[in-house]
Scaffold this motif. Structure first.
Motif, PDB file in Angstrom:
ATOM      1  N   ILE A  99       0.830  -1.210   0.000  1.00 22.08           N
ATOM      2  CA  ILE A  99       0.000   0.000   0.000  1.00 22.08           C
ATOM      3  C   ILE A  99       0.866   1.262   0.000  1.00 22.08           C
ATOM      4  O   ILE A  99       0.370   2.362   0.222  1.00 22.08           O
ATOM      5  N   CYS A 125       3.043   2.547   2.076  1.00 20.15           N
ATOM      6  CA  CYS A 125       2.961   3.374   3.283  1.00 20.15           C
ATOM      7  C   CYS A 125       4.336   3.806   3.758  1.00 20.15           C
ATOM      8  O   CYS A 125       4.462   4.751   4.525  1.00 20.15           O
ATOM      9  N   PRO A 147       2.343  -3.417   7.395  1.00 19.47           N
ATOM     10  CA  PRO A 147       0.976  -3.707   7.838  1.00 19.47           C
ATOM     11  C   PRO A 147       0.226  -4.612   6.866  1.00 19.47           C
ATOM     12  O   PRO A 147      -0.724  -5.286   7.249  1.00 19.47           O
ATOM     13  N   ALA A 148       0.630  -4.605   5.614  1.00 18.64           N
ATOM     14  CA  ALA A 148      -0.133  -5.320   4.587  1.00 18.64           C
ATOM     15  C   ALA A 148       0.422  -6.706   4.297  1.00 18.64           C
ATOM     16  O   ALA A 148      -0.062  -7.379   3.390  1.00 18.64           O
ATOM     17  N   SER A 149       1.459  -7.105   5.039  1.00 16.68           N
ATOM     18  CA  SER A 149       2.141  -8.368   4.743  1.00 16.68           C
ATOM     19  C   SER A 149       2.590  -8.442   3.283  1.00 16.68           C
ATOM     20  O   SER A 149       2.628  -9.513   2.684  1.00 16.68           O
TER      21      SER A 149
END
Lengths: 702, 302
Positions: free
Chosen positions: B55, B57, B93-95
């Motif tokens: 994503i 980030c 966070p999104a693996s």
């Protein structure tokens, strides 16, 4: 056929859009539409079941609809397994005699009316059969099928006055029963149940007498299987979204055990499986009952037919289902002889009005209200009591207490509404023909809708354990235990549907374990809330005096029910589908393989699935390509039995097939898919449901 | 006793009889050009990046102690700078970034295996694979012995490139050996796998001599092992030393290719997968050498 006495408002509203609606299209002849508009609609307005229920309930059902969806408000209940064995053994004439004898000695005027109504419909049934006899004779004049048609005429004529004696006659008799049941009631899922058991004596007798060979038995079965696909059930557009693909639910249960605990599978079980393998049509809804001592040849044959990709047979587990039914007051004898109606709903055979789809309770919506102070996240409207919001709940236990409060609030209202619905059914839709084939209606002189059956249950579906487990696990782990997230920020993110909070949403999705991966503490959250719900129903009586119990299935309702729910704490966005099936994990989240999923599912006590449970699993066709693969699949089925999982069903397709079918539906009309508890043609499904099926996790490697 | 693994696969159905659980051990003495588990080749952590899940980030770049990650068109991991510490995977966070390779105790691995016990029944069990389990022989031995003590059927998938005493030491703890014969020409073997085949063949013959249950697999790889000469030579060799033993053909598949990119590893082989007709030809050729060819689910001709 329309059934105006049950409800017509939706037909009136949707008549013109039936040929073009997104799900389950229907063509209507202009002259039929004219009769409907000119005659039927004006007469039945304000006179139907639907009108009477609305009058009796007031705004109640609408007020609670997003949490507790009350069913059977504009059609009959159906979902019943009649005593087909008795029907075949006696025929309409024999049953008529029985009713006449009762009438002769009955003093109660109400019961006299009941018996008279039975006599009327049973005599009509005989005449109905004679019309087929006449037609068959008429058609037999010329052509290649002369002998066949004359035989059909002979059988129809005989069945009108005498019971069936041969396998062919018994199968014809069975089909008449189901046609007539569908004429009496605007309902789906009249299910034949354990056909391999009650038809076996006819099959055996013909075989021993040299009247019939196995090939002929298969052919007759295939003919009946085709007939099972010829009655389709027209639902309103909303209901078609919940139960997509015209499901009608002729559920046939094979195998299982007899009363002594021996294996009940026989040659007919195999013939019925063979008929399925050769036709691969959506009906009948074929179910295999397995248990510890199932014949391994039967289990392997089931695996082989599942591998053909029609999603059938689906698998039911005697080891867990029989005790679950006994726990609801069903005798051992009746529980051992259980059948399945419709998709996955469990019933005893020939003596139970299960009212299995009384209501669906959206626990995920109730949790939303516990998180947001009783207000809907989508509209901000107050729906439940204000028991505080996530920021107010400074301990996990407080969140749980608020959740309990919301569940209790809506459960009470739901039961109130269910009672009204049943009461109006008794007044408006008595079902004398159905009553003639449900024990003990004739014995007691009570119509089946009024509680004449031996067992009277009502089933409430608990929706959806996977989303509850994932949401509660995420908030417990991230907000309450590790304090990585503040309640304030999480609540804000839910209210904004994660606008600008993608990293937080990903954390919810990835940093907390999910149901379906054999993580005990997460699975136990699902188990706990199902148990809570079931415990609150315990002791409550339905309007017929029977028990309420719980089921864990949604069929395809997880899509529309998800549309009613705002963003959830498991990282699901607002309006996205809930987990499919009932016991399944949220799709894509069971990343540890089918065995881990089964372990998770097994943590939800099977006794809370006495109304039926649904677990969807998907395998690629290559898994079934070798004998070794078949044996491994059979081993998995037997592990499922040992794990006390009530039910599982298996889709066997690959993604490319489905994507291609989406692109060019006309070239892929033959692909059948198990939507949930039944099989539908993939190309007949709405696009969003197609997408969702494609997204479900595929197992088995390549 | 601790070892290093990179995955535990439940419902493993290609690694021996029945339903199994397979642990993949890190590290391998060979470097086969067709390897489809490149993350198993070396010890330590391998970093996988999946751009579709990313994503953007930037949490990984901020966490990287070597400044090996930059945010350009998604993220770029400068693999030469990367110390393979795995911190990026921890914070993602999104693996989208994940780390292959972690330490696990033998007892803990047994506990993981036991989660699958109800599925094993008479036919299934546990399998050690890799990488190559013989790369961590003492850990492999500890796990296999504990599994046997627990009543589990045990299998091992190995290239057999190990000293004879290592193989000897495991014989009592292994119910089924699954071993490859890749190429019979020593030079070609070196070119294709990085090592000569002498020790492999001695190990193989040792197992036969000891009467071990042995499933032989022959990887059929386009342009590498699939010449008629080599296949025939392999067939003749097996027929001579292990005539009754079951043999499975393992046809090349291209599933490993995408892994090389994800792990930032070079050297992915790009081969054509075999047509059904070609597979049939090869099956016929091998069957003609007199070996006991079995049609397992690995070489289903679809």
């Amino acid at each position: 056929m329309v059934f105006p006495e049950a409800g017509i408002s939706w037909v009136a509203k949707e008549l013109d859009s039936l040929p073009s609606r997104p799900q389950d299209r229907f063509n209507v002849r202009p002259e039929d539409a004219e009769i409907f508009r000119g005659v039927i609609e004006p007469f039945w307005k304000e006179r139907s079941l639907e009108d009477k229920i609305r009058e009796a309930c007031g705004p109640l059902t609408d007020d609670i609809a997003l949490v507790a969806k009350i069913n059977q408000k504009d059609h009959a209940q159906g979902h019943i397994c009649p005593d087909t064995k008795k029907w075949i053994a006696k025929g309409p004439a024999g049953l008529c005699e029985e009713a006449t004898a009762k009438l002769d000695t009955e003093a109660d005027p109400g019961k006299q009316i009941f018996y008279r109504s039975l006599i009327i419909v049973l005599e009509a049934s005989s005449r109905f059969m004679l019309r087929y006899a006449a037609l068959a004779k008429e058609l037999s004049g010329a052509g290649a099928y002369k002998d066949d048609l004359l035989e059909v005429a002979r059988i129809c004529e005989k069945l009108a006055i005498r019971p069936a004696e041969t396998f062919h006659e018994a199968m014809q008799s069975l089909w008449f029963l189901y046609v007539i049941l569908h004429m009496e009631s605007n309902a789906s899922s009249f299910s034949p149940g354990r056909m391999d058991q009650y038809l076996y004596p006819y099959y055996r007798k013909d075989l021993d007498a040299g009247r019939m060979g196995g090939a002929r038995a298969l052919e007759i079965t295939q003919c009946l299987w085709l007939k099972f696909n010829q009655i389709v059930y027209l639902r309103n557009s909303h209901s078609a979204k919940y139960f997509a693909g015209f499901p009608i639910g002729f559920n046939v249960a094979l195998g299982g055990q007899d009363i002594d605990g021996g294996d009940a599978s026989n040659e007919l079980s195999f013939i019925f499986l063979k008929a399925q393998a050769s036709l691969l049509l959506p009906q009948p809804n074929l179910s295999a009952r397995l248990f510890e001592r199932s014949d391994s040849r039967f289990v392997e044959e089931c695996a082989r037919v599942i591998g053909k990709g029609s999603g059938m047979p689906q698998v039911f587990n005697d080891n867990s289902i029989i005790p679950a039914l006994m726990n609801q007051g069903i005798s051992k004898e009746d529980a051992v002889n259980y059948a399945i109606v419709g998709c996955v709903e469990l019933t005893s055979h020939g003596n139970c009005l299960g009212w299995s789809d009384a209501a669906m309770f959206n626990m995920v919506k109730a949790l939303e209200l516990a998180v947001n102070g009783g207000k809907c996240l989508l509209t901000g409207k107050r729906m439940g009591p204000d028991l505080g919001n996530l920021e107010d709940h400074d301990a996990y236990e407080k969140l749980e207490a608020a959740f309990i409060g919301q569940v209790d609030y809506f459960m009470e209202k739901m039961l109130e509404a269910c009672a009204v619905v049943e009461r109006v059914h008794q007044q408006e839709l008595p079902s004398p023909f159905l009553s003639s084939v449900i024990n003990n209606c004739i014995e007691t002189g009570i119509d089946v809708t009024a509680g004449g059956a031996k067992y009277n249950l009502s089933g409430i579906q608990v929706i959806q354990p996977a989303n509850i487990a994932d949401s509660m696990a995420a908030v417990k782990h991230l907000v309450y235990d590790t304090k990585r997230l503040s309640a304030k920020r999480l609540l804000g993110a839910l209210r904004s549907n994660f606008d600008g909070e993608e990293a937080l949403r990903q954390t919810l999705l990835n940093a907390a374990p999910k149901y379906g991966n054999d993580v005990a503490w997460v699975d136990e959250i699902a188990a706990k809330w199902v148990a809570y719900f079931a415990s609150r129903l315990e002791g409550k009586k339905n309007y017929r005096g029977g028990r309420y119990h719980t089921g864990l299935y949604t069929v395809s309702a997880h899509v529309p029910m998800g549309q009613n729910v705002g963003a959830t704490m498991d990282g699901r966005k607002a309006r996205e589908p809930l987990a499919d099936g009932g016991m399944s994990a949220v799709y894509g989240r069971d990343v540890s393989g089918p065995t881990a999923l089964l372990k998770s599912v097994s943590r939800i006590d099977s006794k809370y699935g006495s109304n039926g449970t649904l677990l969807n699993m998907k395998f690629l066709p290559s898994f079934f390509a070798t004998q070794e693969g078949i044996e491994k699949f059979a081993a998995l089925l037997m592990a499922l039995v040992r794990l006390n999982i009530n039910h599982a069903q298996f889709n066997v397709v690959n993604e490319e097939d489905l994507l291609a079918a989406q692109r060019e539906p006309e070239k892929h009309k033959n692909i059948t898919i198990r939507v949930a508890g039944y099989t539908a043609y993939f190309v007949e499904l709405a696009k969003d449901l197609q997408d969702e099926i494609i997204a479900r996790t595929a197992y088995g490697g390549v | 006793m601790k070892g290093e693994i990179f995955d535990i696969k439940r419902f493993a159905v290609h690694d021996g009889p029945g339903i199994r659980a397979t642990a993949f051990l890190k590290g391998c003495p060979l470097d086969c050009i067709w390897c489809h588990n490149p993350e198993g080749k070396r010890a330590g952590v391998d970093i996988r990046y999946n751009p579709r899940a990313c994503i953007r980030c930037g949490a990984c770049a901020a966490a990287c102690p070597e400044s090996a990650i930059c945010l350009e068109g998604g993220i770029q991991i400068e693999r030469t700078k990367c110390a393979r510490c795995g911190r990026c995977a921890l914070v993602c966070p999104a693996s989208a970034i994940s780390a292959a390779g972690y330490e696990i105790g033998a007892d803990e691995l047994i506990r993981e295996f036991k989660k699958e016990e109800i599925f094993f029944r008479e036919t299934g069990g546990i399998t050690l694979s890799g990488g190559d389990p013989l790369f961590q022989p003492r850990f492999a031995k500890a796990v296999l012995e504990k599994a046997k003590e627990a009543g589990c059927h045990t299998a091992i998938e190995t290239c057999l490139y190990a000293p004879e005493d290592v193989i000897e030491s495991l014989i009592g703890a292994v119910d089924l050996w699954i071993a490859d014969i890749k190429h019979l020409d020593a030079h070609e073997h070196r070119r294709l796998t990085g090592v000569e085949n002498g020790p492999i063949l001695s190990g193989y013959e040792l197992l036969v001599k000891r009467g071990c249950k042995l499933l032989t697999r022959v990887p059929v790889i386009p342009g590498a092992t699939d010449s008629p000469e080599n296949l025939r030579a392999i067939g003749r060799y097996i027929a001579a030393v292990n005539q009754k033993g079951e043999v499975e053909l393992m046809f090349y598949n291209s599933l490993g290719e995408s892994k090389y990119a994800a792990y930032g590893l070079g050297g992915a082989m790009k081969g054509e997968t075999y047509s059904a007709a070609r597979k049939k030809e090869i099956v016929n050729l091998m069957a003609g050498t007199g070996i006991n060819l079995v049609r397992g689910d690995n070489n289903a001709i679809l």
